[in-house]
Scaffold this active site. Structure first.
Site, PDB file in Angstrom:
ATOM      1  N   MET A  89      23.897 -27.992  -6.338  1.00  0.00           N
ATOM      2  CA  MET A  89      23.423 -28.746  -7.560  1.00  0.00           C
ATOM      3  C   MET A  89      21.901 -29.537  -7.110  1.00  0.00           C
ATOM      4  SD  MET A  89      25.747 -28.209  -9.361  1.00  0.00           S
ATOM      5  CE  MET A  89      25.342 -29.031 -11.006  1.00  0.00           C
ATOM      6  N   ASN A 123       1.226  -0.331   5.884  1.00  0.00           N
ATOM      7  CA  ASN A 123       1.711  -0.603   4.440  1.00  0.00           C
ATOM      8  C   ASN A 123       2.803  -1.728   4.862  1.00  0.00           C
ATOM      9  OD1 ASN A 123       3.265  -0.650   2.140  1.00  0.00           O
ATOM     10  ND2 ASN A 123       4.367   1.320   2.712  1.00  0.00           N
ATOM     11  N   GLY A 124       2.679  -3.076   4.529  1.00  0.00           N
ATOM     12  CA  GLY A 124       3.441  -3.899   4.789  1.00  0.00           C
ATOM     13  C   GLY A 124       2.950  -5.221   4.880  1.00  0.00           C
ATOM     14  N   GLU A 130      22.158 -15.015 -13.628  1.00  0.00           N
ATOM     15  CA  GLU A 130      22.599 -13.733 -12.965  1.00  0.00           C
ATOM     16  C   GLU A 130      23.845 -13.256 -13.036  1.00  0.00           C
ATOM     17  OE1 GLU A 130      22.700 -13.384  -8.606  1.00  0.00           O
ATOM     18  OE2 GLU A 130      21.948 -15.227  -8.465  1.00  0.00           O
ATOM     19  N   CYS A 167       0.727  -1.178  -0.002  1.00  0.00           N
ATOM     20  CA  CYS A 167      -0.078  -0.067   0.169  1.00  0.00           C
ATOM     21  C   CYS A 167       0.739   1.254  -0.080  1.00  0.00           C
ATOM     22  CB  CYS A 167      -1.000  -0.017   1.166  1.00  0.00           C
ATOM     23  SG  CYS A 167      -1.551  -1.642   1.723  1.00  0.00           S
ATOM     24  N   LYS A 203      17.562 -22.757  -3.796  1.00  0.00           N
ATOM     25  CA  LYS A 203      17.381 -21.960  -2.570  1.00  0.00           C
ATOM     26  C   LYS A 203      16.927 -20.757  -2.084  1.00  0.00           C
ATOM     27  CE  LYS A 203      21.780 -20.204  -3.879  1.00  0.00           C
ATOM     28  NZ  LYS A 203      23.182 -19.819  -3.788  1.00  0.00           N
TER      29      LYS A 203
END
Length: 1159
Positions: free
Chosen positions: A566, A311-312, A981, A84, A1032
């Site tokens: 892995m 808000n949260g 990434e 919010c 993970k």
């Protein structure tokens, strides 16, 4: 990875290739809804007859136009999230004006981007304003009905949402209830509204807004009137709401009034014509605009609530609500006496996290003598445990408050008001923004971002931001702004907290007090032939050689959990062939998109393992009684300390040891009776005044006794004590041989344990030391300390994944999903935990426990003396199945190198067989009675492969050669490769030979932002935002320094030889609106690229994906828990995330339900 395309929105499953609406799983064609169908079928079969009938009744109940859809398929409304924009404006001197309301309108409309729209693009997720009562406006409105309104302060008012057919009956029942409480209703008015101002979806569920006015009796004091109005509202909410009737009270107060609904923030001001009236004068206005992850109509869920706008997200909600219910057994109020019971439950059912918080905050201020700011400090404390600069008085207040109530933990900016005070507080991490100004006109403006209010800089006297854990407060009665330091110092000095804390109990004190008593008896040691690795109890409790060598020895030697990598290709617990222990059925939940995970290393200062143990006193009566608890610095107890607590009599405490073993000869029924006996004995002990309950399986293996699972016993007892309102009268310690890993300890804590003694792990370590395996100079004390430190670090990582900072909040919060446990078992022992595919029963678990006993003690052969190694972590011949097993990899290599079709057939067969043994999707069966489609109507293979994509593996986790080969291959067939990434060097995408193009079509953007440059973004077909990693989830990537070569450093714009640890994925994305902003920014950087968001499967991922679609993502990837190349502790790899097939089925269903699938 071929996308599944329906309308304009695409899905990808990150570990396989699918085509059209059918998955292509190694040549399996499985309908996308089959997983869901299988889940709901199994769910049905798991229900008892009575539950099934109840289920049927529920389904028959007609959904009213104002109600959101209930639980169905894989969708559960409990998983909804919201984010919010929030702000307020207040005249510090309490002077009323219409300008305050107009300025609040500006504030609200400029936060429009913080809200979201439903599928009609015209209905907001909710907006509202809370203001002081505009007396002049209401007096004039009621005068037209010939009603004389008393002066301000001598009446209460509020807006109700009712439905036209039943409003008269509801109003007359409300009037009658008010009379029984000594209050009189002056009258009702219909709130004037403009229906044309709102969207189609909002119009369909529009309520009749009726406003009530309740007079204050002549002889009643203001504070007493406030409390009686609270009782009236609370009881009306409990007693007048019923099936088929709309009845919701936005607020009822003698100071404030709330206008809210299903709007965008600009529609609010046109819908309620009162808000346009020049006579609406107020000295404060709190505004809120909501972004929900769903598009379902909910006027009721809009903010502001009665005392707050939020808000949260509260991450520990389930535990907070359970423990609030349990407190009903120990709460007493001088103000309400026996009437207190009529205000229960404190938290009304089916509320959001904000709604639940609002209920508790209001209850504490009304039912005890705490002020609103103090109640907020109790529920949202600062990170006081590790702050050495904090004044002692304030630290003592917080420690006292920690004995009263656990923190409501999660990223939050909470704005609150009761009409006198208005303020805001930030969570201990400061994970939500909050800025404020004070002007020369003596007006304070606070908002969740800058730029929402125009003010001439020369008129600003103070400009600042709210810091982590800090509070901002205006007292309109005293007409002043109170800064955090002054406010908290005053509250800390309001009672002798430091003096009271002298009475808290420490373990050291218990040890000293018992020194003079008879010495603590050490538990009997097994004979030498049965010590260490030959201890039969290891086999009885499911230990394997991998448990000892890969998990426990590193913990005792290095004080931390071993790393793995892995991914995890072993079977789910419900498919295992080797009697898995109960903990393996639970998967840890983690934060993605709607709130951030936190970094347990860089943000260690806000995290704490400290917890009180023992009975909790009356929440409503602040006293020294509340600190009569044992203060523990971490949840792991050594063997001597556990023995001490079992016979502790210090300060009149008594401990009841509950034996969780039974005779093997009693069979399965004995196991079930044992669980029921534990519940009965626990309640009796709590009623008899015992302070501690110790669940112990010490007797297991002696004289033919078998242990019931410590986790089952604990879960059943914890929930039984909550239901009987006895839970707060006792602390629960678990003394068990069953728990040994970080995940096991986390599950026990999550389901109600206050402290744990994993005695078999300790005894094993002592034996291994004596055998020279872990250094013979290590003392018992060092063994306990090393293990406790390893567990602490592990728990911190698990909590951080969910964005939780304190163990006290994590305890009992049940932040897990079960995979493969039946509903009856869940209802009995783990109530409130999601288990969507049904599964094993209590009887099956009992039988497996008896089987382990039989394997250990029944057949006396040399084989049974040796610890089993079924190969949970590494494949072993004859052990657990693994999806990637040597035979299939060998066949694949042979097929690829020598173009051998027979080898490919062998690969296909072994892989399908492995999937059947390991994965949920392997349990689905083909529909065979459909007419086959002519081959010429089927898309050609050359077209199908264009929708293939590789997994996102960064160059660094695999070699540059492998990374480039994948890119060249995908470019040749028209598919897409993914950079991962780790970035991509510019020479790979500039001036490429089309036949040998090394350019990756999908460029990933993750939290490390490695190698992300303008040219990298411009040279992509897809820009993929990596919100979580399957291997993970909730954790960041790690590349050790020795792996950071010159090439990698150049690509990632870093330094060779320096390790790269990225924070948890998108640690800078605090909420769904932040993600919407990143999507917008990436679209600006490359308008032609498709924006993709990568999520990981967990319960509620569909709800998150729905929010992501509303944030304008064009493509969604759902990754599975089996993961990729990432390195992490074994707990993260083995125990977090879910199969992608559950995630993708849920996501599809929720998007269809929300009419967002076409986006």
């Amino acid at each position: 990875m071929a996308p599944i395309t329906i309308d304009n929105c695409e899905f990808v499953c990150a570990t396989s290739a699918e085509n059209n609406v059918n998955f292509e799983l190694n040549n399996e064609n499985v309908s996308i809804n089959a997983v869901a169908a299988a889940a709901s079928e199994e769910d049905e079969s798991d229900l008892s007859q009575a539950q099934a009938e109840e289920h049927h009744e529920e389904r028959k109940t007609e959904q009213m136009p104002w109600e959101a859809p209930g639980k169905q398929g894989l969708y559960d409304p409990q998983n909804e999230h919201e984010a919010c924009g929030v702000g307020f404006i207040v005249a510090i001197d309490g002077k009323r004006s219409h300008k305050i309301l107009r300025d609040a309108q500006t504030l609200s409309e400029r936060m429009n981007h913080r809200g979201a729209c439903a599928c009609d693009n015209d209905t907001g997720d909710g907006a509202g304003v809370l203001a002081s009562i505009p007396h002049g406006l209401y007096a004039k409105a009621l005068a037209q009905q010939e009603i004389n309104l008393p002066e301000l302060g001598h009446y209460a008012t509020g807006i109700f949402y009712l439905d036209v057919p039943q409003h008269a009956a509801a109003e007359s029942e409300f009037n009658a209830l008010a009379r029984t409480l000594g209050l009189a209703v002056i009258g009702w008015r219909t709130v004037p509204t403009n229906q044309q101002a709102i969207g189609v979806v909002a119009r369909k569920s529009e309520p009749l807004s009726r406003q009530v006015f309740v007079a204050r009796p002549a002889n009643m004091e203001e504070k007493a009137f406030e409390r009686q109005v609270f009782v009236l509202r609370k009881r009306a909410s409990h007693e007048l709401a019923r099936q088929g009737r709309r009845f919701y009270i936005c607020s009822l107060s003698n100071r404030t009034v709330v206008y809210k609904g299903l709007f965008t923030s600009d529609q609010l001001w046109d819908y309620y014509t009162d808000l346009r009236n020049r006579e609406f004068e107020t000295y404060m206005a709190l505004v809120h605009t909501r972004f929900s992850t769903n598009t379902f109509p909910s006027w009721e869920r809009a903010h502001p609530l009665r005392v707050l706008a939020h808000n949260g997200e509260i991450n520990t909600l389930r535990g907070n609500v359970n423990l609030m219910k349990a407190r009903e057994g120990v709460m007493q109020s001088e103000l309400f006496g026996d009437e207190l019971r009529k205000l229960y439950p404190v938290v009304e059912p089916n509320l959001s996290d904000s709604g639940s918080f609002d209920c508790v905050l209001e209850f504490i201020t009304m039912a005890s003598d705490r002020s609103l700011p103090e109640a907020v400090m109790t529920m949202v404390p600062e990170a006081w445990q590790n702050d050495r600069t904090m004044p002692q008085e304030k630290r003592d207040f917080y420690q006292w408050a920690a004995c009263v109530m656990e923190p409501w933990d999660g990223p939050a900016l909470i704005s609150f008001t009761d009409g006198r005070y208005i303020g805001a507080v930030l969570d201990r991490n400061g994970l939500r923004p909050s800025r404020f100004y004070v002007t020369k006109e003596n007006v304070l403006v606070m908002a969740s971002e800058v730029g929402v209010y125009d003010v001439d800089p020369s008129q600003v006297t103070l400009k600042s931001r709210l810091k982590p854990g800090r509070m901002l407060l205006v007292d309109t009665q005293e007409q002043k702004l109170i800064q955090d330091i002054e406010l908290k110092a005053k509250i800390a000095k309001s009672r002798p907290h430091s003096e009271w804390l002298q009475q808290k109990i420490t373990l050291e004190e218990v040890r000293n007090a018992n020194v003079l008593n008879t010495p603590v008896e050490e538990p009997p040691k097994p004979p030498a032939s049965q010590r260490g690795i030959f201890d039969p109890r290891l086999s009885l409790f499911g230990y394997t050689t991998e448990t000892v060598s890969m998990l426990l020895i590193p913990m005792f030697q290095n004080k931390k959990e071993a790393l793995g990598s892995m991914g995890n290709d072993a079977p789910l617990a419900c498919l295992s062939a080797f009697q898995p222990i109960l903990y393996e059925y639970f998967k840890q939940l983690f934060a993605q998109v709607t709130n951030p995970p936190i970094d347990p290393f860089r943000e260690k200062v806000v995290m704490s393992m400290q917890c009180p143990l023992g009975p909790e006193a009356n929440l409503l009566q602040p006293s020294a009684q509340q600190v009569h608890r044992i203060w523990l610095h971490n949840p792991i107890l050594s063997i001597p300390d556990t023995q001490l607590l079992k016979r502790n009599t210090h300060r009149g405490w008594k401990t009841k040891v509950l034996d969780i073993t039974f005779q093997y000869t009693d069979g399965v029924q004995g196991y079930l009776d044992c669980i029921d006996r534990i519940c009965r004995e626990g309640v009796s002990a709590a009623q008899a005044g015992y302070q501690l309950l110790v669940l112990s399986d010490r007797e297991a293996g002696n004289n033919g006794r078998v242990a019931a699972s410590a986790l089952l016993s604990l879960g059943a007892l914890h929930h039984h004590l909550i239901e009987t309102l006895q839970r707060m009268k006792v602390g629960i310690v678990v003394e068990t041989a069953e728990a040994r890993e970080v995940h096991h300890v986390c599950v026990l804590l999550g389901y109600g344990a206050d402290a744990i003694c994993p005695y078999l792990a300790f005894e094993l370590a002592q034996a291994l030391r004596d055998d020279g395996v872990i250094g013979q100079d290590v003392s018992d004390k060092q063994i306990y300390a090393a293990y406790a430190q390893a567990i602490d670090t592990g728990i911190a990582k698990v909590m951080a994944k969910m964005g939780i900072s304190t163990l006290q909040s994590y305890k009992s919060a049940q932040i897990f999903e079960a995979v493969g446990l039946g509903n009856e078992l869940i209802d009995k022992c783990f109530r409130g935990t999601q288990s969507r595919i049904g599964g094993v029963t209590l009887e099956i678990l009992a039988k497996e426990g008896l089987d382990r006993f039989q394997l250990t003690y029944g057949k006396v052969s040399p084989d049974t003396r040796i610890l089993r190694n079924p190969g949970q972590y590494h494949w072993r011949h004859g052990g657990e199945a693994h999806i990637n097993e040597p035979a299939s990899i060998g066949s694949l290599q042979e097929a690829a190198v020598n173009k051998n079709l027979n080898a490919f057939e062998a690969f296909k067969k072994t892989t399908l067989d492995s999937v059947k043994k390991c994965a949920l999707r392997g349990q689905l069966e083909f529909v065979t009675d459909r007419q086959s489609i002519p081959l010429e109507e089927v898309e050609s293979a050359s077209e199908i492969v264009k929708r293939f994509a590789t997994g996102a593996m960064s160059f660094g986790s695999i070699s540059l050669e492998a990374h480039q080969t994948l890119a060249i291959t995908m470019n040749r067939i028209g598919g897409k490769s993914n950079t991962g990434e780790g970035g991509e060097d510019s020479d790979r995408y500039l001036n490429q030979d089309p036949e040998f193009s090394r350019r990756s079509a999908i460029k990933q953007v993750a939290s490390g932002r490695f190698g992300v440059t303008a040219s990298y973004l411009a040279n992509a077909d897809d820009l993929q935002i990596k919100m979580a990693q399957g291997a993970k989830p909730g954790e960041g990537g790690e590349l050790p320094g020795y792996k950071v070569t010159k090439d990698i450093a150049k690509t990632r714009k870093s330094v060779p030889g320096v390790g790269l640890i990225s924070p948890p994925p998108h640690h800078d994305i605090y909420s769904i609106e932040d993600l919407a902003e990143l999507i917008y920014d990436l679209k600006c950087s490359n308008p032609n690229a498709r924006i993709s968001v990568k999520l990981v499967s967990e319960v509620g991922v569909g709800v998150v994906a729905s929010g992501v679609a509303k944030g304008k993502a064009e493509h969604i990837v759902i990754s599975g828990h089996d993961g990729g190349t990432g390195a992490s502790s074994w707990t993260g790899i083995k125990s977090a995330g879910l199969p992608w097939e559950l995630g993708i089925a849920e996501t599809h269903q929720v998007l269809v339900l929300n009419n967002l699938r076409s986006r």
